[in-house]
Scaffold this motif. Sequence first.
Motif, PDB file in Angstrom:
ATOM      1  N   GLY A  17     131.954  23.149   3.927  1.00 45.54           N
ATOM      2  CA  GLY A  17     132.676  21.505   4.025  1.00 45.54           C
ATOM      3  C   GLY A  17     133.006  21.209   2.537  1.00 45.54           C
ATOM      4  N   THR A  24     128.718  17.244   0.450  1.00 47.09           N
ATOM      5  CA  THR A  24     128.214  18.546   2.458  1.00 47.09           C
ATOM      6  C   THR A  24     127.259  19.018   0.790  1.00 47.09           C
ATOM      7  OG1 THR A  24     130.194  18.981   1.201  1.00 47.09           O
ATOM      8  CG2 THR A  24     130.270  18.024   3.525  1.00 47.09           C
ATOM      9  N   THR A  27     123.933  17.949   2.793  1.00 46.46           N
ATOM     10  CA  THR A  27     123.646  18.087   4.387  1.00 46.46           C
ATOM     11  C   THR A  27     125.276  18.130   4.543  1.00 46.46           C
ATOM     12  OG1 THR A  27     123.146  15.412   3.317  1.00 46.46           O
ATOM     13  CG2 THR A  27     124.291  16.095   5.773  1.00 46.46           C
ATOM     14  N   LYS A  29     128.090  18.964   6.612  1.00 47.80           N
ATOM     15  CA  LYS A  29     128.989  18.649   7.043  1.00 47.80           C
ATOM     16  C   LYS A  29     128.978  17.863   8.489  1.00 47.80           C
ATOM     17  CE  LYS A  29     132.754  22.320   8.049  1.00 47.80           C
ATOM     18  NZ  LYS A  29     133.629  22.819   8.317  1.00 47.80           N
ATOM     19  N   LYS A  63     121.790  25.242   6.080  1.00 51.99           N
ATOM     20  CA  LYS A  63     122.423  24.840   7.639  1.00 51.99           C
ATOM     21  C   LYS A  63     120.652  24.107   8.247  1.00 51.99           C
ATOM     22  CE  LYS A  63     126.748  24.581   7.214  1.00 51.99           C
ATOM     23  NZ  LYS A  63     128.106  23.718   7.606  1.00 51.99           N
TER      24      LYS A  63
END
Length: 290
Positions: A17, A24, A27, A29, A63
Amino acid sequence: MSIKKVTKAILPVAGFGTRFLPATKATPKEMLPIIDKPLVQYAVEEAALVGIKEIIFITNHTKASIERHFSKSSKLEEKLISSNKKHHLKKINPDILQDLTYKYINQEDQLGLGHAISLAKDEINDEPFAVLLPDDLFISKPSCMHQLLNTFNKYKKSVIAVNKIHSDNIHNYGVISTKDISSPYKLDGIIEKPSADKAPSNIAVCGRYILSSDIFNHLQNVKKDHSGEIQLTDAIQSLIQKEDVMACLYEGEKYDCGSKKGYIEATIKLALNDDSIKKDITSFIRDIVE
Ligand code: G1P
């Protein structure tokens, strides 16, 4: 190609990302919200709506919030019930996601979309399967996956969604060549991210596919490209030497939410589709552009 039902979808979500840094950095994307739902949920819902039962995420250890998002959250549920906010339960457990199961496969090395898909080989067996790239958000009725599935059910062949792209942007996409003039096209060839002068057409692959499991044999033999990645496009080019692959011209709106422009356009579009804020946002936009 087998004529089994399409019940599994692969969603590659392991990318960095980079176009969205610094948002990103911590976090994913795919977890950035469009209005009040993370981007990835739009793709998962699109899959569920056409009868997909199993979502296979190709992900990595950075992720983890994606897995948390699609897991049951008993504490939050109890809290909503005890604080008289039961009406929010449907927001975290929407009916449309109730029948889905999720699998998570690790892709530690960024070796391209083709590599990501190849990691799901053992989960797919010999069934046709869907691929949804969550960066691409589609707004249409019927949905992009629905349009693909209609074509798949008619021809019983692999089918990929395509749309027309301005030549200024063609170098960002897989591009098809075809002698047909009406959709669905039978693919003659496909090439990953050609320069505008080498592009065989202005018709590009958008992020939805239904593929025969034979693609895995072709992915095994595809060579890495100049950037060291294994491209799904190259495996499709190899597949069409052995069996027909159709391309279906997508009818509807498409937003590349991996780019700032597409992300903001999608946010505005969905805000204007949301009855709870539509009026306010319309007058806000009028005020700031006048
Ligand atoms: C991928 C595919 C490309 C396709 C695009 C659609 O590229 O490799 O063929 O046109 O998705 O969004 P990416 O955007 O991951 O670089």
